[in-house]
Design a protein around this motif. Sequence first.
Motif, PDB file in Angstrom:
ATOM      1  N   GLU A 137      62.305  27.526  60.116  1.00 35.90           N
ATOM      2  CA  GLU A 137      62.828  28.582  59.247  1.00 35.90           C
ATOM      3  C   GLU A 137      62.800  28.094  57.809  1.00 35.90           C
ATOM      4  O   GLU A 137      63.136  26.942  57.527  1.00 35.90           O
ATOM      5  N   THR A 138      62.425  28.974  56.907  1.00 34.04           N
ATOM      6  CA  THR A 138      62.385  28.636  55.487  1.00 34.04           C
ATOM      7  C   THR A 138      63.798  28.518  54.952  1.00 34.04           C
ATOM      8  O   THR A 138      64.633  29.387  55.188  1.00 34.04           O
ATOM      9  N   THR A 139      64.060  27.409  54.255  1.00 35.23           N
ATOM     10  CA  THR A 139      65.371  27.210  53.629  1.00 35.23           C
ATOM     11  C   THR A 139      65.161  27.241  52.124  1.00 35.23           C
ATOM     12  O   THR A 139      64.260  26.600  51.599  1.00 35.23           O
ATOM     13  N   GLY A 140      65.971  27.983  51.431  1.00 34.13           N
ATOM     14  CA  GLY A 140      65.830  28.078  49.985  1.00 34.13           C
ATOM     15  C   GLY A 140      64.716  29.015  49.585  1.00 34.13           C
ATOM     16  O   GLY A 140      64.264  29.849  50.365  1.00 34.13           O
ATOM     17  N   THR A 141      64.254  28.841  48.356  1.00 28.50           N
ATOM     18  CA  THR A 141      63.240  29.745  47.816  1.00 28.50           C
ATOM     19  C   THR A 141      61.878  29.069  47.761  1.00 28.50           C
ATOM     20  O   THR A 141      61.782  27.848  47.813  1.00 28.50           O
ATOM     21  N   ILE A 142      60.855  29.888  47.643  1.00 31.49           N
ATOM     22  CA  ILE A 142      59.505  29.368  47.469  1.00 31.49           C
ATOM     23  C   ILE A 142      59.391  28.906  46.015  1.00 31.49           C
ATOM     24  O   ILE A 142      59.772  29.630  45.105  1.00 31.49           O
ATOM     25  N   LYS A 143      58.914  27.678  45.830  1.00 30.96           N
ATOM     26  CA  LYS A 143      58.832  27.118  44.482  1.00 30.96           C
ATOM     27  C   LYS A 143      57.417  26.680  44.172  1.00 30.96           C
ATOM     28  O   LYS A 143      56.618  26.438  45.067  1.00 30.96           O
ATOM     29  N   LYS A 144      57.142  26.547  42.896  1.00 29.44           N
ATOM     30  CA  LYS A 144      55.851  26.026  42.448  1.00 29.44           C
ATOM     31  C   LYS A 144      55.787  24.555  42.850  1.00 29.44           C
ATOM     32  O   LYS A 144      56.750  23.820  42.686  1.00 29.44           O
ATOM     33  N   VAL A 145      54.643  24.152  43.387  1.00 29.96           N
ATOM     34  CA  VAL A 145      54.504  22.765  43.828  1.00 29.96           C
ATOM     35  C   VAL A 145      54.211  21.867  42.622  1.00 29.96           C
ATOM     36  O   VAL A 145      53.589  22.302  41.650  1.00 29.96           O
ATOM     37  N   GLU A 146      54.705  20.637  42.677  1.00 29.04           N
ATOM     38  CA  GLU A 146      54.463  19.690  41.599  1.00 29.04           C
ATOM     39  C   GLU A 146      52.984  19.311  41.573  1.00 29.04           C
ATOM     40  O   GLU A 146      52.331  19.228  42.608  1.00 29.04           O
ATOM     41  N   GLU A 147      52.477  19.060  40.383  1.00 30.48           N
ATOM     42  CA  GLU A 147      51.078  18.670  40.222  1.00 30.48           C
ATOM     43  C   GLU A 147      50.837  17.361  40.959  1.00 30.48           C
ATOM     44  O   GLU A 147      51.653  16.451  40.921  1.00 30.48           O
ATOM     45  N   GLY A 148      49.721  17.282  41.669  1.00 33.02           N
ATOM     46  CA  GLY A 148      49.384  16.060  42.389  1.00 33.02           C
ATOM     47  C   GLY A 148      49.668  16.122  43.880  1.00 33.02           C
ATOM     48  O   GLY A 148      49.220  15.263  44.628  1.00 33.02           O
ATOM     49  N   ILE A 149      50.401  17.136  44.322  1.00 35.74           N
ATOM     50  CA  ILE A 149      50.685  17.268  45.755  1.00 35.74           C
ATOM     51  C   ILE A 149      49.679  18.241  46.356  1.00 35.74           C
ATOM     52  O   ILE A 149      49.584  19.383  45.935  1.00 35.74           O
ATOM     53  N   LYS A 150      48.922  17.740  47.331  1.00 38.72           N
ATOM     54  CA  LYS A 150      47.849  18.535  47.929  1.00 38.72           C
ATOM     55  C   LYS A 150      48.399  19.514  48.965  1.00 38.72           C
ATOM     56  O   LYS A 150      49.444  19.277  49.554  1.00 38.72           O
TER      57      LYS A 150
END
Length: 122
Positions: free
Chosen positions: A26-39
């Motif tokens: 189950e998704t916890t929290g909100t969908i966020k922009k991923v940090e640069e460098g994480i594939k």
Amino acid sequence: MTTQKLRIVVMNGQKIIQSLVNNEWETTGTIKKVEEGIKPGIYNIYLAKQPSDKKRYEGKIVYIDRENAVFYQQTGKDFIVHRLNAVDGKPVAGTDIIIEYDGEKAHLTQMDLHKKTRTIRI
């Protein structure tokens, strides 16, 4: 430390944190922009191991869990969970670092990817 099973799903420049509830993710929290460098991919950080004394870990920080005061580092195919208060620097998600332990304390060093060179034989 939390016993909650967590994973990170990264796709299309977004990341979601999921926890295992009644054998379903189950998704916890909100969908966020991923940090640069994480594939893109699925990071099963619940499989993370505790660090050992006198050991060195090289890899990318994939998630910082401020609520539980820990952060997760991917070293090869494994994940290591480090305590935020054990390191002498400020970890940043998406960066490649080296963490060296000496007892309870750890030294954090930024990896310089440009210095890593490979020799290719033809």
